[in-house]
Motif scaffolding. Sequence first.
Motif, PDB file in Angstrom:
ATOM      1  N   ALA A 116       0.837  -1.202   0.000  1.00  0.00           N
ATOM      2  CA  ALA A 116       0.000   0.000   0.000  1.00  0.00           C
ATOM      3  C   ALA A 116       0.872   1.252   0.000  1.00  0.00           C
ATOM      4  N   THR A 117       0.451   2.226  -0.774  1.00  0.00           N
ATOM      5  CA  THR A 117       1.168   3.502  -0.855  1.00  0.00           C
ATOM      6  C   THR A 117       0.245   4.600  -0.344  1.00  0.00           C
ATOM      7  N   GLY A 118       0.658   5.853  -0.484  1.00  0.00           N
ATOM      8  CA  GLY A 118      -0.174   6.973  -0.080  1.00  0.00           C
ATOM      9  C   GLY A 118      -0.370   7.025   1.425  1.00  0.00           C
ATOM     10  N   ASN A 119      -1.607   7.342   1.847  1.00  0.00           N
ATOM     11  CA  ASN A 119      -1.894   7.484   3.272  1.00  0.00           C
ATOM     12  C   ASN A 119      -1.577   6.226   4.074  1.00  0.00           C
ATOM     13  N   PRO A 120      -1.924   5.012   3.604  1.00  0.00           N
ATOM     14  CA  PRO A 120      -1.572   3.827   4.410  1.00  0.00           C
ATOM     15  C   PRO A 120      -0.073   3.716   4.668  1.00  0.00           C
ATOM     16  N   ALA A 121       0.739   3.970   3.662  1.00  0.00           N
ATOM     17  CA  ALA A 121       2.197   3.914   3.851  1.00  0.00           C
ATOM     18  C   ALA A 121       2.662   5.012   4.803  1.00  0.00           C
TER      19      ALA A 121
END
Length: 163
Positions: free
Chosen positions: A119-124
């Motif tokens: 997962a990228t973005g906010n989850p990362a």
Amino acid sequence: SIGRAIEVGTFVGISAAWMLDALGPDGRLDALELSKEHAEATETWFTDLGLADRLNVHRGPAIDSLRGLDDDAYDLCYIDADKPAYPLYLDEAARIVRPGGAIVADNVFSRGLVADPEATGNPAALREFTRYALSHPGVDTCVLPIGDGITLSIVRRPPLPAP
């Protein structure tokens, strides 16, 4: 007892109203909000509730507002704003919240997506924030599986020396 709190990311003031109620009749809340429309909606709602004299809305980027606040001025900081900036907010909160005070960061599970290593973005960003909070020298942090996950950090100063 908690007397003064700050909320990073107010939206329209729903959690701010809950916090101000919990602070009691002498409590005060500073609310940081980037959106002019959301800040105005919060102020209007608090005026309608008869609580406007206990609320101070700071408009603009939260990090700029935080950097202008005094050390040890708050008992509680609640963070629910742009997720990639959470580490910056934690650093400032650890300075402006008194020793023994609490910092709560919301939505750290990102609807369970933090468990996905791809997962990228906010989850990362939230995965990295949680690692950062757990190792931060100025706070003791735990992760609580409440709602979409929160970190609860208790401010300790001076920081313990690195091992």
